[in-house]
Design an enzyme around this catalytic site. Structure first.
Site, short mmCIF file in Angstrom:
data_model
loop_
_atom_site.label_atom_id
_atom_site.label_comp_id
_atom_site.label_asym_id
_atom_site.label_seq_id
_atom_site.Cartn_x
_atom_site.Cartn_y
_atom_site.Cartn_z
N VAL A 95 0.86 -1.19 0.00
CA VAL A 95 0.00 0.00 0.00
C VAL A 95 0.89 1.24 0.00
O VAL A 95 1.79 1.36 0.82
CB VAL A 95 -0.93 0.02 1.24
CG1 VAL A 95 -1.70 1.33 1.31
CG2 VAL A 95 -1.89 -1.16 1.21
N ALA A 140 4.48 4.13 2.81
CA ALA A 140 4.03 2.88 2.20
C ALA A 140 4.27 1.74 3.18
O ALA A 140 5.00 1.90 4.16
CB ALA A 140 4.78 2.63 0.89
N LYS A 141 3.66 0.62 2.92
CA LYS A 141 3.91 -0.57 3.75
C LYS A 141 3.49 -1.79 2.96
O LYS A 141 2.64 -1.70 2.06
CB LYS A 141 3.09 -0.50 5.04
CG LYS A 141 3.61 -1.36 6.16
CD LYS A 141 4.73 -0.66 6.91
CE LYS A 141 5.18 -1.37 8.14
NZ LYS A 141 5.94 -0.47 9.02
N GLY A 142 4.08 -2.93 3.31
CA GLY A 142 3.70 -4.16 2.63
C GLY A 142 3.66 -5.31 3.61
O GLY A 142 4.11 -5.19 4.76
#
Ligand code: GLU
Length: 451
Positions: A95, A140-142
């Protein structure tokens, strides 16, 4: 030891200005269910935090809706050929919450409880954190919804590589730069860097940070988050008249963040009297031997069974007599059930999102100073930024230089947040959101809306 001075910033934190507030535009369309502000969990927590900052945004308030919707969310199917030849499928996410100030930036976590909504919240907190310390990134992050403990080393590598290939569409050194988070480390970053590089046909060291030193990683990165927790914690302690030397510290999670922070507090003369993690808890009223406890965790995977202290239940951990409490594990750990029992004078959030909004209010009413995640744990991404800069220039700095720059950035950022909290008489969390959201939305405003 400590003298008790009331932290002024904590008392009137929910008071919002009335007259100068710009009207906040109502959403023009109904929100999709996963953006529902009534949704419980980390995304709901984040939205509640944004609502608290909205009245302080002035004319930039017209952009506040931007913060309530991730810019881009990618869900991928991560297929894995298991060692026994069968095929397993896991859901993966990346995201990009906001990229107004620069490329997306934030870690990747492997955990069986990862969901899109959790990753959205974590990505949003990265936007706030990166703007709070003023590094030129969005957020962001995943994550992959997988328990890495159930995978062999070969399976872990294949899952990592497949996931990297799948999100390869949207990551890149100037697009979005992943890094380690819960259950990911240097080895995982090396596989990610290699996979991306093979796919684009060029070695791209700057596509991830938190890499091994010999692959373009930075000295000091591994310890950076814990070092930042200590730096900001010491600054906050000084302002409420709490002396670190002789103070009592309790830590939840004793990995990369809590372990390093605990070590630095102990080296500064504090007594780490209680530690809890996924395996159990341990306490010692005279202070745990932190280097020995770190060795025990490295050897056994958790604090349980450590012989230098007494076993401790979760209930006992949260109510232990301490001055400083450092949650450094997962989200939602300090909640309406346990917040009332906390005896600490100060909570320093090493984890992302460890305190629910209800718990924030309970702590505030008790006069407990909460140093929020979005400033307290920003040391990791700050040194990630240094790593990325070093990779671009192919010129590497000494560890002393890195730590010096880290401490300077963290101290300056914390001072700005503290002063904002004093000015508006709000909590440090709302103050951090004020500083960060103004930067993000100012960038948004200057860029304008296309088309
Ligand atoms: N995962 C870390 C965090 O939550 C570091 C992110 C990064 O270095 O990009 O801040």
């Amino acid at each position: 030891m400590a003298t008790r001075t009331q932290a002024k910033t904590t008392r009137t934190a929910r008071k919002a200005p009335a007259a100068s507030a710009a009207p906040v535009a109502a959403p023009t369309h109904p929100l999709p269910s996963y953006l529902d502000p009534n949704h419980l969990g980390p995304w709901g927590t984040y939205l509640a935090q944004v609502d608290r900052v909205a009245p302080y945004l002035g004319p930039l308030g017209k952009w506040v809706e931007t913060l309530k919707r991730p810019k881009r969310s990618l869900i991928v199917d991560v297929a894995l050929r298991r060692d026994d030849g069968t095929i397993a499928h896991f859901e993966g996410y990346r995201v990009q919450h906001n990229i107004s100030r620069g490329p997306g930036k934030g870690g990747v976590r492997f955990h069986p409880d990862v969901t899109l909504s959790e990753v959205m919240a974590l990505a949003a907190w990265m936007s706030i954190k990166n703007a709070a310390v003023n590094v030129p990134y969005g957020g962001a992050k995943g994550g992959i919804r997988v328990d890495p403990r159930t995978l062999s080393l070969g399976e872990l590598e294949r899952v990592t590589r497949r996931y990297t290939s799948e999100i390869g569409l949207i990551i890149g050194p100037s697009k979005d730069i992943p890094a380690p988070d819960v259950n990911t480390n240097e080895k995982v970053m090396a596989w990610m860097m290699d996979t991306y590089s093979v796919n684009v046909g060029a070695t791209a060291t700057g596509v991830v940070t938190g890499k091994p030193i010999d692959l373009g990683g930075s000295l000091g990165r591994r310890e950076a988050t814990g070092r930042g927790v200590f730096t900001v914690g010491a600054e906050a302690a000084q302002r409420i008249g709490l002396t670190i030397e002789g103070s009592r510290v309790a830590v939840q999670g004793f990995g990369n963040v809590g372990g390093v922070a605990g070590k630095l507090f102990a080296e500064a003369g504090a007594k780490v009297i209680a530690v809890q993690d996924h395996s159990g808890g341990v306490s010692n009223d005279r202070g745990l031997n932190v280097p020995k406890l770190l060795d025990h965790v490295a050897a056994t995977g958790g604090v349980a069974g450590f012989r230098g202290g007494e076993p401790l239940t979760a209930e006992q951990f949260w109510s232990c007599k301490c001055d400083i409490l450092i949650p450094a594990a997962l989200e939602g750990q300090i909640n309406a059930q346990n917040a009332g029992k906390i005896k600490a004078r100060m909570v320093i959030e090493g984890a992302n999102g460890p305190t629910t909004p209800e718990a924030d209010d309970i702590l505030q009413d008790k006069g407990v100073l909460v140093v929020p995640d979005v400033i307290a744990n920003a040391g990791g991404v700050t040194v990630s930024y240094f790593e990325w800069v070093q990779d671009f220039s192919s010129f590497f700095w000494s560890e002393a230089e890195i730590n010096q720059r880290l401490v300077r950035i963290m101290t300056e950022a914390f001072t700005a947040v503290w002063n904002t909290a004093q000015q508006h008489q709000v909590s440090l969390r709302t103050a951090t959101f004020i500083v960060a959201c103004r930067r993000i939305l100012h960038a948004r405003d200057m860029r304008g809306l296309y088309p």
